[in-house]
Enzyme design. Structure first.
Site, PDB file in Angstrom:
ATOM      1  N   THR A 295       0.856  -1.191   0.000  1.00 36.89           N
ATOM      2  CA  THR A 295       0.000   0.000   0.000  1.00 36.89           C
ATOM      3  C   THR A 295       0.889   1.237   0.000  1.00 36.89           C
ATOM      4  OG1 THR A 295       0.001   0.393   2.390  1.00 36.89           O
ATOM      5  CG2 THR A 295      -1.562  -1.255   1.549  1.00 36.89           C
ATOM      6  N   ASP A 296       0.282   2.367  -0.274  1.00 31.45           N
ATOM      7  CA  ASP A 296       1.002   3.614  -0.063  1.00 31.45           C
ATOM      8  C   ASP A 296       0.804   3.990   1.414  1.00 31.45           C
ATOM      9  OD1 ASP A 296       1.270   6.652  -2.102  1.00 31.45           O
ATOM     10  OD2 ASP A 296       2.376   5.957  -0.352  1.00 31.45           O
ATOM     11  N   TRP A 297       1.350   5.124   1.793  1.00 35.74           N
ATOM     12  CA  TRP A 297       1.413   5.565   3.188  1.00 35.74           C
ATOM     13  C   TRP A 297       0.037   5.583   3.861  1.00 35.74           C
ATOM     14  CZ3 TRP A 297       5.848   7.195   5.867  1.00 35.74           C
ATOM     15  CH2 TRP A 297       5.637   7.851   7.058  1.00 35.74           C
ATOM     16  N   ASP A 299      -2.524   3.827   3.624  1.00 36.01           N
ATOM     17  CA  ASP A 299      -3.689   3.668   2.742  1.00 36.01           C
ATOM     18  C   ASP A 299      -4.804   2.893   3.418  1.00 36.01           C
ATOM     19  OD1 ASP A 299      -2.391   3.469  -0.689  1.00 36.01           O
ATOM     20  OD2 ASP A 299      -2.547   5.102   0.766  1.00 36.01           O
TER      21      ASP A 299
END
Ligand code: GLC
Length: 751
Positions: A295-297, A299
């Site tokens: 995932t991104d930060w 998410d």
């Protein structure tokens, strides 16, 4: 199998044996892992949870914090940091690795992720290339490859295993604050440049025994939010996704991409990180990706407090794991780990589903050689910032400069005696580089290398016999408060100069901090240009910016316009060498430069992008670039001129298994040697799904001496004009097509 170790001889497990297959090692290790150890491998936490102060720039380990997270929670990955000395990174990674490898039962090495997106961004002394928007303007994939290759070359020894780049989103919305991280608006360009970067990072043999993984991000459709603001909703049809947003990721996957990072936003009401269709049906089943999805930060947390699709964090974890996520970039707490335990306990997530992700993660670590070479080394630190690699960055920067206007023989500026340099980027190092440079939002000016030039100092070096005068911001009177007397005194000062270089543009920004409501060049800069343009000196507007700010009202007030973009540490030298003519500019815009602040149209828009009762008028508006592009996609001037022949075709038709050779001759009709990028487009006259007015299918750079001609060819097959329908399946339609080069075209049939 017995092996000798410094601590004597002891039994080793199959997973520790490099002579057996990766899948056997994965299976052996997996069966030795507890459920909580497996969940730990699916977790990535930020460096601030294991450093002394909890500050992003602190690359000093707190062993107690690190031991707790690695020994008690089995965390398998960490990320981030800021630019520090290589020795500091080396020490940090040794201590982190020792805890994971020597102070845990299974000794699984950690994998460290970092945003080295245009060179080793978070490493002091590193080589910093132009940002991706500039690399795309070169239409030379070698520069994207070199950026990836040098990044790996300078950072692999430091225990940086996972490079969070390239961005393969399309730069289709110029308001978007991450526009400069993309390779522009065109799927083919982004595909060619992005896969070259991936190969540069992942196939660098000089970094042996280390390897690095690249990350295609942010999958997908992140770059076209309706408002242009970062991480805000995008409405994309599946047709748009398949046809425009998928190709760059597909090409990277086909090039051996090891990891993908999710888009933090939503598409059509579904946050990507919770979308089984996007992450499993599309990415894995249709596109064939079998690497790690991270995932991104935060998410997963965003599903609760940003998208409001999950009532609590545990529900959010369930949605993301069900969608297909392998690693949670949590990144600041352990709720992912506890939630996963609960979800398994409730029977909502099976251990087999967890094994699926952990197998991919362990395979990644085995393939990168982390088990055999977990520790960094410090005997090759001389590799960082080597002149030959800085030359690669300079070459990329030089080829990335786009000349947009050049009248009154302004450029190249031959031996001007007195040069004035003005504007917010006249004497700034940080403005030349943008975000993700030394720090997330760009470092402080004092952090940039002493030897790095600003435009001012580069011009002094380029014109040693000229007087080069820097006008600080306060030296320019406020155009809205200036008296007639002050104005004439200021203009008298300028009239005594031969050449004025006004370096306009943007300060660095990154992600949401770069959200804007108005694409126009900031008013203060427009007002200053208005005032300065009243002088008699030749005026060169140099745009140092991450996205195309609107300059339409200004273009008639300046003699020349250079689009410098974000050219990196060597950028000022590149700009100065173009101004002096040492370099003949060859950059071409990888995006359509908007004419109006409220209407953007990419080059590959639809024929129906302009309606009129008079179809001819609509066609004229669009075909003659009277569309909202101030400067069209692929535009860029040279100090020489090029003449194109007609497009020749080897045949007027082909069957579905045939091919047609298209040829064009290009002649340098000027007095300077120059490099021209030839863009080959095709257009489909009729399609069951509406077709773009044209699509870039191939590009090629050619360098020609004055009078020299090159014959270039592009072999067209029906597959090259096929397009996907919403299932992702590509279809070929019989009918009439055109090959387009510049404003010429020639038609052919698929029969
Ligand atoms: C950021 C960015 C992403 C980056 C990640 C780790 O939010 O969206 O591009 O790789 O976090 O820094």
């Amino acid at each position: 199998m017995q092996i000798e170790q410094k601590k004597g001889t002891f039994e080793i497990y199959p997973y520790q044996n490099p002579d057996i297959s990766v899948s056997e090692r994965v299976d052996d290790l997996l069966k030795r892992m507890s459920l909580y150890e497996k969940i730990g491998q699916m977790t990535q936490l930020d460096i601030t949870l294991i450093n002394k102060t909890g500050n992003q720039k602190d690359v000093v380990i707190d062993p107690k914090k690190a031991r707790n997270l690695i020994q008690n929670h089995h965390i398998g990955s960490f990320l981030n940091g800021e630019a520090v000395e290589p020795e500091t990174w080396n020490k940090f990674m040794i201590e982190l690795t020792r805890i994971a490898v020597e102070e845990t039962e299974l000794g699984i090495p950690v994998i460290f992720g970092i945003d080295h997106i245009h060179g080793a961004s978070y490493l002091k002394g590193s080589t910093i290339f132009p940002q991706s928007i500039n690399l795309a303007a070169t239409y030379n994939p070698e520069h994207a490859y070199n950026t990836g290759w040098v990044t790996a070359y300078e950072s692999s020894d430091l225990g940086h295993h996972w490079i969070f780049a390239p961005v393969l989103d399309l730069g289709v919305n110029p308001l978007w604050p991450r526009f400069w991280e993309t390779y522009g608006e065109d799927p083919h360009t982004a595909s060619v440049m992005g896969s070259a970067f991936v190969e540069g990072v992942q196939n660098n043999e000089e970094t042996a025994p280390y390897k690095q993984a690249a990350t295609a991000k942010h999958f997908l459709g992140y770059s076209d939010p309706r408002t242009g603001w970062d991480r805000t909703p995008a409405q994309l049809s599946i047709q748009q996704i398949q046809e425009f947003h998928r190709p760059s990721f597909q090409k990277a996957i086909d090039a051996g991409l090891k990891t993908v990072m999710t888009n933090s936003g939503e598409i059509n009401g579904v946050p990507v990180v919770a979308s089984h269709f996007i992450l499993t049906t599309l990415l894995r089943d249709q596109m064939g990706f079998d690497g790690v999805i991270i995932t991104d930060w935060d998410d997963i947390g965003k599903l609760v407090d940003f998208h409001f699709t999950a009532e609590n964090f545990k529900e959010a974890v369930f949605h993301s794991i069900d969608a297909g996520v392998d690693i949670s970039m949590t990144p600041k707490h352990l709720d992912f780990n506890s939630s996963m335990l609960e979800l398994v306990d409730e029977g909502r997530i099976t251990e087999e589903r967890i094994n699926q992700s952990v197998r991919r993660i362990l395979r990644l670590k085995f393939e990168l050689g982390l088990f055999e070479n977990p520790y960094p080394r410090n005997d090759r630190l001389h590799r960082i910032g080597q002149p030959e690699n800085r030359k690669k960055a300079l070459d990329a920067a030089r080829e990335s400069i786009v000349l947009l206007k050049n009248e009154n023989n302004t450029l190249p500026a031959i031996k001007p005696r007195r040069i004035g340099v003005l504007g917010i980027s006249a004497n700034s190092k940080r403005n030349l580089c943008g975000g993700w440079t030394l720090a997330w939002q760009g470092g402080k000016e004092s952090q940039y290398p002493d030897e790095m030039h600003t435009i001012f100092s580069a011009l002094k070096e380029e014109y040693p016999d000229a007087e080069v005068i820097l006008f600080d911001p306060d030296d320019i009177p406020d155009p809205n408060a200036i008296s007639k007397k002050e104005e004439s005194a200021f203009l008298d000062k300028l009239n005594a100069l031969d050449l004025l270089v006004y370096a306009a543009g943007e300060e660095p920004y990154c992600e949401f901090t770069g959200n804007i409501n108005d694409l126009r060049l900031p008013q203060k800069q427009s007002d200053e240009l208005e005032l300065i343009s009243q002088s008699t000196a030749s005026l060169v507007l140099t745009l140092v910016q991450g996205r195309p700010r609107i300059i339409t009202e200004l273009i008639d007030k300046v003699d020349a316009i250079i689009h410098a973009g974000l050219p990196g540490f060597e950028g000022a030298k590149a700009i100065a060498s173009v101004i002096s003519g040492r370099v003949n500019p060859s950059g071409k815009l990888p995006f359509s430069y908007p004419q109006y602040p409220n209407h953007f149209l990419p080059y590959n828009h639809k024929k129906s992008s302009y309606f009129s009762f008079d179809p001819e008028e609509a066609n004229r508006i669009i075909q003659n670039n009277e569309s909202p592009a101030l400067y069209p996609f692929g535009f860029g001037l040279s100090y020489t001129t090029f003449k194109y022949s007609k497009v020749r075709l080897s045949s007027e038709s082909m069957s579905e298994d045939g091919s047609i050779k298209a040829e064009v001759s290009v002649t340098n009709t000027g007095k300077e040697t120059g490099t021209e990028t030839v863009h080959w487009f095709t257009s489909t006259h009729f399609g069951r799904i509406t077709r773009p007015v044209k699509e870039l299918k191939h590009f090629e750079r050619v360098t020609l001496n004055p009078g020299e001609t090159a014959d270039l060819e592009f072999v067209i097959t029906p597959q090259k004009v096929a397009y996907p329908v919403k299932s992702g399946k590509k279809i070929i339609e019989k009918g009439t097509y055109s090959v387009i080069v510049q404003k010429m075209h020639n038609d052919f049939e698929i029969i």
